[in-house]
Design an enzyme around this catalytic site. Structure first.
Site, PDB file in Angstrom:
ATOM      1  N   PHE A 179      34.937  39.781  42.877  1.00  0.00           N
ATOM      2  CA  PHE A 179      34.670  38.682  41.945  1.00  0.00           C
ATOM      3  C   PHE A 179      35.902  38.228  41.170  1.00  0.00           C
ATOM      4  O   PHE A 179      35.911  37.131  40.618  1.00  0.00           O
ATOM      5  CB  PHE A 179      33.557  39.093  40.958  1.00  0.00           C
ATOM      6  CG  PHE A 179      34.009  40.000  39.841  1.00  0.00           C
ATOM      7  CD1 PHE A 179      34.691  39.490  38.735  1.00  0.00           C
ATOM      8  CD2 PHE A 179      33.761  41.373  39.876  1.00  0.00           C
ATOM      9  CE1 PHE A 179      35.111  40.318  37.706  1.00  0.00           C
ATOM     10  CE2 PHE A 179      34.176  42.202  38.856  1.00  0.00           C
ATOM     11  CZ  PHE A 179      34.853  41.667  37.768  1.00  0.00           C
TER      12      PHE A 179
ATOM     13  N   CYS B 167      43.034  44.063  39.612  1.00  0.00           N
ATOM     14  CA  CYS B 167      43.450  45.322  40.232  1.00  0.00           C
ATOM     15  C   CYS B 167      44.892  45.612  39.845  1.00  0.00           C
ATOM     16  O   CYS B 167      45.388  46.707  40.046  1.00  0.00           O
ATOM     17  CB  CYS B 167      43.326  45.241  41.743  1.00  0.00           C
ATOM     18  SG  CYS B 167      44.508  44.105  42.463  1.00  0.00           S
TER      19      CYS B 167
ATOM     20  N   GLU C 206      39.018  53.590  36.690  1.00  0.00           N
ATOM     21  CA  GLU C 206      39.246  52.166  36.457  1.00  0.00           C
ATOM     22  C   GLU C 206      38.173  51.641  35.500  1.00  0.00           C
ATOM     23  O   GLU C 206      36.989  51.897  35.691  1.00  0.00           O
ATOM     24  CB  GLU C 206      39.152  51.423  37.797  1.00  0.00           C
ATOM     25  CG  GLU C 206      39.433  49.942  37.676  1.00  0.00           C
ATOM     26  CD  GLU C 206      39.411  49.236  39.033  1.00  0.00           C
ATOM     27  OE1 GLU C 206      38.493  49.501  39.827  1.00  0.00           O
ATOM     28  OE2 GLU C 206      40.319  48.417  39.289  1.00  0.00           O
TER      29      GLU C 206
HETATM   30  P1  NAD Z   1      32.809  45.490  44.437  1.00  0.00           P
HETATM   31  O1  NAD Z   1      33.340  46.623  45.233  1.00  0.00           O
HETATM   32  O2  NAD Z   1      31.624  45.699  43.579  1.00  0.00           O
HETATM   33  O3  NAD Z   1      32.433  44.256  45.410  1.00  0.00           O
HETATM   34  C1  NAD Z   1      33.362  43.747  46.332  1.00  0.00           C
HETATM   35  C2  NAD Z   1      32.605  43.138  47.498  1.00  0.00           C
HETATM   36  O4  NAD Z   1      31.853  44.161  48.146  1.00  0.00           O
HETATM   37  C3  NAD Z   1      31.631  42.054  47.095  1.00  0.00           C
HETATM   38  O5  NAD Z   1      31.687  41.017  48.049  1.00  0.00           O
HETATM   39  C4  NAD Z   1      30.277  42.759  47.112  1.00  0.00           C
HETATM   40  O6  NAD Z   1      29.216  41.907  47.444  1.00  0.00           O
HETATM   41  C5  NAD Z   1      30.462  43.830  48.167  1.00  0.00           C
HETATM   42  N1  NAD Z   1      29.736  45.063  47.868  1.00  0.00           N
HETATM   43  C6  NAD Z   1      29.443  45.574  46.654  1.00  0.00           C
HETATM   44  N2  NAD Z   1      28.806  46.744  46.786  1.00  0.00           N
HETATM   45  C7  NAD Z   1      28.689  46.981  48.107  1.00  0.00           C
HETATM   46  C8  NAD Z   1      28.133  48.046  48.871  1.00  0.00           C
HETATM   47  N3  NAD Z   1      27.544  49.093  48.301  1.00  0.00           N
HETATM   48  N4  NAD Z   1      28.195  47.975  50.220  1.00  0.00           N
HETATM   49  C9  NAD Z   1      28.781  46.916  50.815  1.00  0.00           C
HETATM   50  N5  NAD Z   1      29.322  45.878  50.132  1.00  0.00           N
HETATM   51  C10 NAD Z   1      29.290  45.911  48.798  1.00  0.00           C
HETATM   52  O7  NAD Z   1      34.051  44.921  43.587  1.00  0.00           O
HETATM   53  P2  NAD Z   1      34.029  43.789  42.463  1.00  0.00           P
HETATM   54  O8  NAD Z   1      33.359  44.343  41.253  1.00  0.00           O
HETATM   55  O9  NAD Z   1      33.557  42.518  43.020  1.00  0.00           O
HETATM   56  O10 NAD Z   1      35.600  43.624  42.213  1.00  0.00           O
HETATM   57  C11 NAD Z   1      36.328  44.439  41.363  1.00  0.00           C
HETATM   58  C12 NAD Z   1      37.018  45.548  42.119  1.00  0.00           C
HETATM   59  O11 NAD Z   1      37.890  44.998  43.109  1.00  0.00           O
HETATM   60  C13 NAD Z   1      37.911  46.390  41.219  1.00  0.00           C
HETATM   61  O12 NAD Z   1      37.736  47.737  41.552  1.00  0.00           O
HETATM   62  C14 NAD Z   1      39.312  45.905  41.558  1.00  0.00           C
HETATM   63  O13 NAD Z   1      40.341  46.843  41.294  1.00  0.00           O
HETATM   64  C15 NAD Z   1      39.169  45.638  43.012  1.00  0.00           C
HETATM   65  N6  NAD Z   1      40.224  44.754  43.482  1.00  0.00           N
HETATM   66  C16 NAD Z   1      41.214  45.322  44.235  1.00  0.00           C
HETATM   67  C17 NAD Z   1      42.276  44.551  44.666  1.00  0.00           C
HETATM   68  C18 NAD Z   1      43.382  45.176  45.466  1.00  0.00           C
HETATM   69  O14 NAD Z   1      44.205  44.462  46.024  1.00  0.00           O
HETATM   70  N7  NAD Z   1      43.456  46.495  45.569  1.00  0.00           N
HETATM   71  C19 NAD Z   1      42.321  43.180  44.349  1.00  0.00           C
HETATM   72  C20 NAD Z   1      41.272  42.624  43.595  1.00  0.00           C
HETATM   73  C21 NAD Z   1      40.215  43.439  43.169  1.00  0.00           C
END
Ligand code: NAD
Length: 486
Positions: free
Chosen positions: A152, A284, A386
């Protein structure tokens, strides 16, 4: 209450309503109101999207790279033309300030610019006479249907980390954006369609775990690019690789910023403030732990606390003076407040409490002010996990060696930063730090499009990162030809 904005799927060149009536709310977090409802697609809709992408692949793969690049140039022009509109969509559904949205859209456009170089990027190597009358060369070919699952926090930038490169390399694509911010992805797809992308080459589905699982198990999906939290990143990597797919899976982070007493004060405080509170800490690349070596805390912390207390928190959709916006959803706000309660119960000193923030203009918005904990120890949860909100943990160490050890004990490894005037200290830090992206006298640094976005440890699962030449390698496979014509 205004009508909810539509949230359609894009399958085989057509905008269609999902058949699912299970939805998740999309908010304008500044106002605390629902603006759309994301349909939670199931395996049937994902299958239609993958099959459309599969059917479009042969023609798109045969399209000369120079023509695919021309399409990227048209896409880039449209992104520039609609830059402001796109930035406002990001602010509206995510809550970050308009300047932050503009910065993130710009970063996405830079990846499109990189992908415009497809003909050069895809060139292989050749050597004649590897033996008498025998020549050898390599070419790069696309793989097929590629899928991306995005988080998101950067609704335009993260989809653009992979989408332009995958398409420019001759693959077709299925995008599954975060259910919290689907509207930016819809606009990206509209612009690519307007740029002339043939039907089926790019498809958009919405949803959560069911849609993701359908992609991970679909036999026609060749690659999976994931960005999100570490537990999900690990699950994606394990499941998709078990199913024979090529995977790049970026996870969460805990980025440490180390300050030595000789650091330049004003620039350091500016950089720490930007890293800790930019995008309300929902990055992130947020700097979430400040490690003060020697007596650096005495020199920096009073000024940092004043700066944090002075940050203007408020709505981002209607107030250009706002310096920090809300968190993305009420659930996420509660989760971050839970981390603050944890810090208190573990004995950290709460020296700036963001829970006090009041935004009179928008009483229903999801606001939390800048927060600072002092005297955080490595075993506390707020030092290890985090938080993904505007919460900075301050730790004290004797010297640089201790500081490096503290950083290296974190299971994550996205980025780490050092502030110092000493070249020797900077060299030691860069050499020894256990993180994939390093900043010296900068805020936590995100590499530009032509370098890899290079997380380590529990911040990345896979081999080839997004962006740069690693991105091109991820989205192609090489063929080596040995020929004898003598
Ligand atoms: P999230 O893991 O909750 O969701 C990410 C995606 O995975 C979404 O599209 C969601 O629908 C899907 N998803 C969620 N739960 C799932 C599950 N159990 N099984 C399969 N798919 C699932 O992450 P978020 O809250 O949307 O984003 C924030 C996170 O993303 C933070 O931890 C941040 O550090 C990370 N992030 C990492 C980077 C990087 O380059 N390392 C960049 C941006 C964000």
């Amino acid at each position: 209450m205004p009508a909810l904005e539509p949230c359609p799927l894009f399958i085989n060149g057509e905008w269609v309503e999902s058949g699912r009536n299970v939805t998740e709310p999309v908010y304008n977090p500044s106002e605390g109101i629902q603006i759309s409802a994301t349909p939670m697609c199931g395996a049937d809709e994902v299958d239609r999207a993958v099959r459309a992408a599969g059917a479009a692949f042969p023609d798109w793969a045969e399209t000369p790279a120079v023509d695919r690049a021309r399409l990227m140039f048209r896409f880039k022009e449209l992104l520039e033309k609609h830059f402001e509109d796109l930035s406002r969509i990001v602010t509206r559904e995510h809550g970050k300030t308009l300047d932050e949205s503009r910065g993130s859209v710009r970063r996405g456009i830079e990846v499109v610019e990189f992908a415009c170089g497809a003909p050069s990027l895809l060139m292989g190597e050749a050597l004649e006479n590897i033996a008498p009358d025998i020549d050898c060369d390599t070419i790069r070919q696309p793989l097929g249907v590629c899928a991306a699952i995005t988080p998101f926090n950067f609704p335009v930038m993260v989809p653009l980390w992979t989408l332009p490169v995958a398409l420019a390399c001759g693959n077709t694509f299925v995008l599954k954006p975060s259910e919290k911010v689907p509207l930016s992805a819809i606009r990206i797809v509209e612009l690519l369609a307007e740029a002339g992308l043939p039907r089926g080459v790019l498809n958009l589905v919405h949803g959560g775990r069911d849609a993701v699982d359908a992609l991970l198990h679909h036999p026609d999906v060749r690659t999976v690019s994931f960005v999100g939290s570490t537990p999900v990143a690990r699950y994606i990597y394990e499941t998709a690789t078990r199913n024979g797919k090529r995977v790049q899976s970026a996870g969460g982070a805990k980025n440490f910023m180390v300050v030595l007493p000789d650091a330049e004060p004003d620039a350091t405080i500016d950089a720490v403030m930007g890293s800790a509170y930019g995008c309300a800490g929902e990055r992130c690349m947020a700097g979430s732990v400040l490690v003060c070596a020697h007596d650096a805390a005495d020199r920096f912390l009073p000024y940092l606390s004043d700066a944090a207390r002075g940050l203007r928190v408020g709505p981002t959709d209607r107030d250009a003076d706002t310096e920090m916006g809300p968190l993305v959803t009420p659930e996420h706000l509660e989760k971050v407040k839970g981390s603050i309660r944890n810090g208190l119960s573990e004995g950290a000193e709460l020296i700036v409490d963001g829970r006090d923030v009041v935004v009179d203009a928008c009483p229903n918005g999801f606001y939390l002010g800048p927060t600072i904990f002092d005297r955080v120890t490595p075993r506390m949860q707020i030092a290890r996990e985090e938080i993904f909100g505007p919460v900075l943990s301050v730790m004290h160490t004797d010297d640089l060696d201790d500081a490096i050890e503290t950083c290296n004990n974190s299971g994550y490894g996205n980025a780490a930063v050092l502030f110092t005037e000493s070249g020797g200290a900077a060299r030691k830090f860069r050499h020894r730090i256990n993180a994939g992206m390093v900043g010296i006298n900068t805020g936590v640094p995100a590499p530009m499009a032509f370098f890899p976005f290079s997380g380590w440890n529990n911040s990345f699962f896979g081999d080839l990162h997004v962006q740069g030449h690693e991105g091109v390698s991820f989205f192609t496979r090489q063929k080596v030809t040995i020929s004898r014509w003598g």
